[in-house]
Design a protein around this motif. Sequence first.
Motif, PDB file in Angstrom:
ATOM      1  N   ALA A  79      28.900  75.239 100.747  1.00 24.69           N
ATOM      2  CA  ALA A  79      27.525  74.834 100.449  1.00 24.69           C
ATOM      3  C   ALA A  79      27.051  75.380  99.110  1.00 24.69           C
ATOM      4  O   ALA A  79      26.351  74.692  98.368  1.00 24.69           O
ATOM      5  CB  ALA A  79      26.590  75.300 101.565  1.00 24.69           C
ATOM      6  N   GLY A  80      27.429  76.606  98.785  1.00 23.70           N
ATOM      7  CA  GLY A  80      26.917  77.247  97.581  1.00 23.70           C
ATOM      8  C   GLY A  80      27.692  76.956  96.315  1.00 23.70           C
ATOM      9  O   GLY A  80      27.202  77.209  95.213  1.00 23.70           O
ATOM     10  N   ASN A  81      28.904  76.453  96.444  1.00 22.49           N
ATOM     11  CA  ASN A  81      29.745  76.163  95.277  1.00 22.49           C
ATOM     12  C   ASN A  81      29.791  74.654  95.076  1.00 22.49           C
ATOM     13  O   ASN A  81      30.235  73.921  95.957  1.00 22.49           O
ATOM     14  CB  ASN A  81      31.149  76.722  95.494  1.00 22.49           C
ATOM     15  N   GLU A  82      29.347  74.187  93.919  1.00 25.52           N
ATOM     16  CA  GLU A  82      29.292  72.740  93.691  1.00 25.52           C
ATOM     17  C   GLU A  82      30.670  72.096  93.709  1.00 25.52           C
ATOM     18  O   GLU A  82      30.795  70.884  93.907  1.00 25.52           O
ATOM     19  CB  GLU A  82      28.588  72.440  92.367  1.00 25.52           C
ATOM     20  N   GLY A  83      31.701  72.895  93.524  1.00 28.20           N
ATOM     21  CA  GLY A  83      33.062  72.366  93.586  1.00 28.20           C
ATOM     22  C   GLY A  83      33.730  72.607  94.920  1.00 28.20           C
ATOM     23  O   GLY A  83      34.940  72.405  95.062  1.00 28.20           O
ATOM     24  N   GLY A  84      32.948  73.034  95.918  1.00 29.77           N
ATOM     25  CA  GLY A  84      33.521  73.439  97.193  1.00 29.77           C
ATOM     26  C   GLY A  84      34.346  72.366  97.875  1.00 29.77           C
ATOM     27  O   GLY A  84      35.471  72.616  98.329  1.00 29.77           O
TER      28      GLY A  84
ATOM     29  N   GLN B  61      31.364  80.939  92.308  1.00 19.51           N
ATOM     30  CA  GLN B  61      30.060  80.294  92.172  1.00 19.51           C
ATOM     31  C   GLN B  61      29.346  80.260  93.529  1.00 19.51           C
ATOM     32  O   GLN B  61      29.925  79.877  94.535  1.00 19.51           O
ATOM     33  CB  GLN B  61      30.257  78.859  91.659  1.00 19.51           C
ATOM     34  N   GLY B  62      28.108  80.710  93.532  1.00 20.29           N
ATOM     35  CA  GLY B  62      27.351  80.749  94.777  1.00 20.29           C
ATOM     36  C   GLY B  62      27.345  82.112  95.427  1.00 20.29           C
ATOM     37  O   GLY B  62      26.560  82.364  96.338  1.00 20.29           O
ATOM     38  N   ARG B  63      28.200  83.020  94.956  1.00 24.80           N
ATOM     39  CA  ARG B  63      28.191  84.386  95.471  1.00 24.80           C
ATOM     40  C   ARG B  63      27.156  85.209  94.703  1.00 24.80           C
ATOM     41  O   ARG B  63      26.927  84.997  93.520  1.00 24.80           O
ATOM     42  CB  ARG B  63      29.561  85.052  95.314  1.00 24.80           C
ATOM     43  N   SER B  64      26.570  86.170  95.377  1.00 26.77           N
ATOM     44  CA  SER B  64      25.566  87.025  94.740  1.00 26.77           C
ATOM     45  C   SER B  64      26.127  88.416  94.534  1.00 26.77           C
ATOM     46  O   SER B  64      27.021  88.859  95.246  1.00 26.77           O
ATOM     47  CB  SER B  64      24.300  87.090  95.595  1.00 26.77           C
TER      48      SER B  64
END
Length: 295
Positions: free
Chosen positions: A254-259, A121-124
């Motif tokens: 920062a980009g993953n809400e579960g980070g 999650q958060g990767r493009s």
Amino acid sequence: MKNYVENSFPDTFEPRLSPGKTRPADREVDWNYLDDQLTEAQRWSTWPATEKLMRGPLPYPEFVIEDAGAIDTELGVLKTGKEADVFLIERATADQRSLLAAKRYRSPDQRTFNRSSTYTQGRSVKRSRDARALKSGSTYGRLVEASRWANSEWQYLRMCFEAGAPVPYPVQIMGTEILMEFIADPESQGAAAPRLQHVHPDKERLGYYWEQIVGAMKVFAQLGFAHGDLSPYNVLAAGERLVVIDLPQFVDLAGNEGGVGFLLRDCQNISAWFRSRGLDVDGDELLAEVIAEAW
């Protein structure tokens, strides 16, 4: 094949010929002569076929053999995993020899790792065709997914190595195979370094290990990431040196809400092992210390 985690390696290298083939004893090694006589476990070095970004950071360590005439020989299995297997590779010329770890990612059909979306999650995905293929589950999409994990680990290895984190030196990537530094156990000649889970260090070394693992986690955080799957099974103990492995699931803090949750799990897992060995540490305190490095 032998499991080289517990076995030693030969001290000398002798080119391997196919069954039934011989080479006169007084004949010097002629690598052209061997061109059509490689065994099933051998290939010509793939180094010449790699481009700059497919190779590790400069300067190259001494164990990186750039000779186009080198031969890669598969010696055995170092580790099997949920998404990839690691093999021991001997890359050698007539007068130079080095051992490398080859991590080969399986196709999604052969993997037993089913939580990838929580990590990515958060990767493009840069190419729209690839993004569509990943969603479709097509044959091409499955190939894209396998390559995606290999490429992710390659990029994270390079990034972490250049930042000074204790990870294996990334030698090269080709397709879904990553060649990296083979981490040997300096206290057991020729054997691979054991996982942290399997060692019982004395009090002094235990404290030194703790300093190293906290330092590694801080570097990851400074880069904006958590390991995501950190445990004593993903850390090698090479004498006094710790080396963190298995980086494809690196989590964007920062980009993953579960980070932060992944980082907390890393802190708890690694702290639990150190407590089991007698060191008084706390996972929540480690989280606070590491997360302070991220922002």
